[in-house]
Design an enzyme around this catalytic site. Structure first.
Site, short mmCIF file in Angstrom:
data_model
loop_
_atom_site.label_atom_id
_atom_site.label_comp_id
_atom_site.label_asym_id
_atom_site.label_seq_id
_atom_site.Cartn_x
_atom_site.Cartn_y
_atom_site.Cartn_z
N CYS A 1 -3.03 0.84 9.75
CA CYS A 1 -4.24 0.15 9.26
C CYS A 1 -5.12 -0.39 10.36
O CYS A 1 -6.25 -0.79 10.11
CB CYS A 1 -3.91 -0.93 8.23
SG CYS A 1 -2.56 -1.96 8.64
N HIS B 1 0.85 -1.19 0.00
CA HIS B 1 0.00 0.00 0.00
C HIS B 1 0.89 1.25 0.00
O HIS B 1 2.05 1.18 0.42
CB HIS B 1 -0.83 0.06 1.29
CG HIS B 1 -2.07 -0.78 1.28
ND1 HIS B 1 -2.40 -1.61 2.32
CD2 HIS B 1 -3.08 -0.89 0.38
CE1 HIS B 1 -3.56 -2.20 2.06
NE2 HIS B 1 -3.99 -1.80 0.89
#
Ligand code: CIR
Length: 253
Positions: A248, A161
């Protein structure tokens, strides 16, 4: 200032989540302890933490950041790029109604994971990854444009990511690792460079007066302290095994 954070408890199915790492299987009991400590770290930063119940249907749902992007002006429900995770947005839509009047949505064929979105003041950066496609990034840019945010789209080379390797610490300071070191998109920032052996610590979180940092990365910790921040360390080993970075595990707003 952030006032709230949302996290989700880990279910037993967590150990069966998606991963590309070769760090072994996560230890569920250990992950629970680490998750509790993560929540305590958020509280120490002065935010109210909403703790959602675990959801066994979605092994990766403790990584709440991928299902939404929260700003001071609106909430956006993403369209996660992994099939096994896409359903996480169904409940997320309902939860966010308790906090936001204005909720935006990424629509198929656009795909977008929150982990690919980084905010630095009034600018967003969106990574094109295996989870976020061009259509998703373009929708994001159009939506956020309505609220006065600019968006820069950045194709990723290796990172999972965007925020796996770049995170805004505030005060024009940017933590950068790997392919984002000296990246032209970030040339206006003061770059704090994460060394290759500490790459996992490229994902740290600015939370009000603190920077939350994964434990065990002394070089990164020192660099962050040296520019004047107070660091809180949290043990992340069991989440790292599931490709999860520190950011996250929460939505912050
Ligand atoms: C996944 O592959 O989706 C999870 N195992 C890890 C998600 C990590 N999310 C993030 O870095 N924002």
């Amino acid at each position: 200032m952030f006032k709230h954070a949302i996290v989700r408890k880990i279910g037993k199915s967590f150990v069966n989540g998606l991963t590309t790492s070769d760090l072994g299987n996560p230890d569920y009991e250990k992950a629970l302890v680490q998750h509790e400590a993560y929540i305590e770290a958020l509280k120490r930063c002065g935010v109210k933490v909403t703790v959602l119940e675990s959801d066994e249907t979605y092994p990766d749902s403790t990584f709440v950041e991928d299902a939404a992007v929260l700003t001071s002006k609106c909430a956006l429900v993403t369209n996660p790029g992994a099939d096994s995770r896409n359903g996480e947005i169904i409940e997320m839509k309902e939860i966010l109604k308790d906090f936001y009047d204005t909720i935006e949505y990424i629509q198929s064929p656009g795909m977008l994971d929150g982990g690919d979105v980084m905010q630095a003041e009034d600018r967003f950066y969106v990574g094109l990854s295996s989870r976020t496609n061009e259509a998703g990034a373009r929708q994001f840019k159009d939506i956020m444009g309505k609220y006065g945010y600019d968006t820069t789209i950045i194709p990723l080379k290796k990172f999972f990511h965007l925020k796996t390797g770049v995170n805004y610490l505030g005060d024009n300071n940017l933590l950068v690792a790997g392919e984002f070191i000296n990246h032209e998109a970030f040339s206006s920032y003061n770059q704090i460079v994460v060394t290759e052996d500490e790459e996992y610590s490229g994902n740290c979180v600015r939370m009000n007066d603190y920077i939350i940092v994964p434990k065990g990365f002394e070089g990164t910790k020192k660099k962050i302290e040296d520019i004047g921040y107070t660091v809180i360390e949290v043990e992340m080993s069991e989440f790292q095994k599931q490709d999860g970075g520190l950011s996250c595990l929460s939505l912050r707003f």
